[in-house]
Design a protein around this motif. Structure first.
Motif, PDB file in Angstrom:
ATOM      1  N   ALA A  59       9.987 -33.731  20.255  1.00  0.00           N
ATOM      2  CA  ALA A  59      10.615 -34.551  21.296  1.00  0.00           C
ATOM      3  C   ALA A  59      11.849 -35.226  20.711  1.00  0.00           C
ATOM      4  N   VAL A  60      12.961 -35.146  21.421  1.00  0.00           N
ATOM      5  CA  VAL A  60      14.214 -35.726  20.940  1.00  0.00           C
ATOM      6  C   VAL A  60      14.680 -36.825  21.885  1.00  0.00           C
ATOM      7  N   ASP A  61      15.555 -37.683  21.383  1.00  0.00           N
ATOM      8  CA  ASP A  61      16.302 -38.609  22.228  1.00  0.00           C
ATOM      9  C   ASP A  61      17.651 -37.967  22.503  1.00  0.00           C
ATOM     10  N   ILE A  62      18.061 -37.904  23.757  1.00  0.00           N
ATOM     11  CA  ILE A  62      19.334 -37.261  24.068  1.00  0.00           C
ATOM     12  C   ILE A  62      20.507 -38.143  23.636  1.00  0.00           C
ATOM     13  N   LEU A  63      21.677 -37.558  23.592  1.00  0.00           N
ATOM     14  CA  LEU A  63      22.888 -38.226  23.116  1.00  0.00           C
ATOM     15  C   LEU A  63      23.136 -39.533  23.875  1.00  0.00           C
ATOM     16  N   GLY A  64      23.286 -40.621  23.113  1.00  0.00           N
ATOM     17  CA  GLY A  64      23.603 -41.914  23.701  1.00  0.00           C
ATOM     18  C   GLY A  64      22.408 -42.740  24.126  1.00  0.00           C
ATOM     19  N   PHE A  65      21.195 -42.181  23.996  1.00  0.00           N
ATOM     20  CA  PHE A  65      20.004 -42.886  24.450  1.00  0.00           C
ATOM     21  C   PHE A  65      18.939 -42.916  23.360  1.00  0.00           C
ATOM     22  N   GLY A  66      17.967 -43.826  23.519  1.00  0.00           N
ATOM     23  CA  GLY A  66      16.940 -43.952  22.502  1.00  0.00           C
ATOM     24  C   GLY A  66      17.565 -44.299  21.167  1.00  0.00           C
ATOM     25  N   GLU A  67      17.172 -43.580  20.132  1.00  0.00           N
ATOM     26  CA  GLU A  67      17.702 -43.820  18.796  1.00  0.00           C
ATOM     27  C   GLU A  67      18.743 -42.779  18.383  1.00  0.00           C
ATOM     28  N   SER A  68      19.204 -41.994  19.332  1.00  0.00           N
ATOM     29  CA  SER A  68      20.247 -41.013  19.023  1.00  0.00           C
ATOM     30  C   SER A  68      21.616 -41.676  18.995  1.00  0.00           C
ATOM     31  N   PRO A  69      22.573 -41.054  18.300  1.00  0.00           N
ATOM     32  CA  PRO A  69      23.915 -41.646  18.199  1.00  0.00           C
ATOM     33  C   PRO A  69      24.636 -41.678  19.541  1.00  0.00           C
ATOM     34  N   ALA A  70      25.573 -42.620  19.649  1.00  0.00           N
ATOM     35  CA  ALA A  70      26.445 -42.728  20.812  1.00  0.00           C
ATOM     36  C   ALA A  70      27.879 -42.653  20.294  1.00  0.00           C
ATOM     37  N   PRO A  71      28.418 -41.453  20.135  1.00  0.00           N
ATOM     38  CA  PRO A  71      29.731 -41.282  19.499  1.00  0.00           C
ATOM     39  C   PRO A  71      30.851 -41.989  20.266  1.00  0.00           C
ATOM     40  N   GLU A  72      31.721 -42.640  19.522  1.00  0.00           N
ATOM     41  CA  GLU A  72      32.861 -43.307  20.143  1.00  0.00           C
ATOM     42  C   GLU A  72      33.763 -42.273  20.803  1.00  0.00           C
ATOM     43  N   GLY A  73      34.159 -42.536  22.033  1.00  0.00           N
ATOM     44  CA  GLY A  73      35.051 -41.634  22.750  1.00  0.00           C
ATOM     45  C   GLY A  73      34.358 -40.477  23.434  1.00  0.00           C
ATOM     46  N   CYS A  74      33.054 -40.367  23.314  1.00  0.00           N
ATOM     47  CA  CYS A  74      32.322 -39.266  23.942  1.00  0.00           C
ATOM     48  C   CYS A  74      32.355 -39.411  25.468  1.00  0.00           C
ATOM     49  N   GLU A  75      32.561 -38.300  26.152  1.00  0.00           N
ATOM     50  CA  GLU A  75      32.601 -38.320  27.611  1.00  0.00           C
ATOM     51  C   GLU A  75      31.245 -38.020  28.234  1.00  0.00           C
ATOM     52  N   TYR A  76      30.269 -37.638  27.411  1.00  0.00           N
ATOM     53  CA  TYR A  76      28.911 -37.356  27.887  1.00  0.00           C
ATOM     54  C   TYR A  76      28.910 -36.331  29.021  1.00  0.00           C
ATOM     55  N   ARG A  77      29.706 -35.292  28.807  1.00  0.00           N
ATOM     56  CA  ARG A  77      29.658 -34.139  29.703  1.00  0.00           C
ATOM     57  C   ARG A  77      28.392 -33.349  29.373  1.00  0.00           C
ATOM     58  N   LEU A  78      28.020 -32.454  30.254  1.00  0.00           N
ATOM     59  CA  LEU A  78      26.854 -31.631  29.984  1.00  0.00           C
ATOM     60  C   LEU A  78      27.039 -30.856  28.676  1.00  0.00           C
TER      61      LEU A  78
END
Length: 297
Positions: A59-78
């Protein structure tokens, strides 16, 4: 700085960040669990204990949520979510095919991941089955012929637009709801506001899940609760008619993976895993298994 150093630095910056792996337990066929927006891997707290006895469960945490990284400048596209999931799975060096399970936004992520071509160069793991739990399927209103379904989907999209444009309202109401749920199930805060609004806009409001599912060559199971408030009535008709898709309706369950839906989900995974591993005979063609099944466990 030499040209070689510059190239290496650019490649390093472009490398998708690895996701936090919250669970990696058990042995057997590999099942990877991908949660949805404003949530974390805790989404699957009822599922993991039921799967572990017969599977390797990741089980993973998706990008930007939980304990996963939230990269600066990321647009969180699919594409951003899929690239990080892809990089994370490749980092595990799995040798066997995987079963991908996505909940809510996670459904859109795994459907896109599974639709990508598998080549020697990409080194992507083979996907044997895709299971979508409570997928928020919204066609563009202009593409919907039924005026009642069109009105329902339009209302959902207007509501999401309102949430994005009214930050204080959204965060304050999310805080009230989150206090009623286990920690990690639902969170919209200053910390994940950017991943939330951008994922909502770029992945859920502007989505390609129908075409992604249509392009898949592996069986797809859709598991959803009859009380799921995030599924617009009639919105899933187009995928229900696909020959490789089997629908599983779970009575008296909402959008969350509660015990009833967890048991149904594990039952779907176990049934296919047993069928695929217990015999060397050919699998039943997806078209023969299509249709909707009511699940009451």
């Amino acid at each position: 700085m030499t040209w070689w150093t510059v190239l290496i630095e650019r490649l390093r910056r472009r490398r998708p960040p690895l996701l936090h792996i919250a669970t990696d337990e058990g042995t057997g066929p590999v099942v990877i669990l991908v949660h949805g927006i404003a949530s974390s891997s805790v989404t699957f707290r009822e599922v993991v204990p039921l799967l572990v006895p017969g599977h390797r469960v990741i089980a993973v945490d998706i990008l930007g949520f939980g304990e996963s990284p939230a990269p600066e400048g990321c647009e969180y596209r699919l594409e951003d979510h899929v690239d990080s999931l892809d990089a994370t799975i490749r980092s595990l060096k799995l040798r066997e095919p995987i079963i991908l399970v996505g909940h809510s936004l996670g459904s859109l992520i795994v459907a896109r991941f599974a639709s990508l071509p598998r080549t020697w160069m990409s080194r992507r793991n083979e996907v044997s089955r895709v299971v979508l739990v409570g997928p928020p399927v919204y066609l563009s209103p202009s593409d919907i012929g039924d005026r009642w379904v069109r009105a329902r989907v339009s209302a959902y999209l207007r509501a999401y637009d309102f949430l994005r444009l009214n930050k204080d309202f959204t965060i304050s109401n999310a805080a009230i709801i989150s206090r009623l749920l286990p920690k990690g199930i639902f969170e919209i805060s200053e910390r994940n506001w950017t991943p939330f609004v951008k994922s909502l806009e770029h992945c859920i409001e502007s989505q390609t899940v129908v075409s992604d599912i249509a392009s898949l060559t592996v069986p797809v199971d859709v598991v959803y609760g009859t009380l799921d408030a995030f599924i617009a009535l009639g919105s899933m008709t187009v995928i229900e008619r696909m020959r490789h898709v089997t629908m599983h309706r779970v009575d008296a369950n909402d959008h969350l993976i509660r015990p009833r839906l967890a048991r149904a989900l594990v039952g779907v995974i176990d049934a296919h895993t047993t069928a695929e591993t217990s015999a060397s005979t050919a699998a039943v063609p997806a078209g023969e298994a299509s249709g909707e099944q009511a699940v009451d466990r």
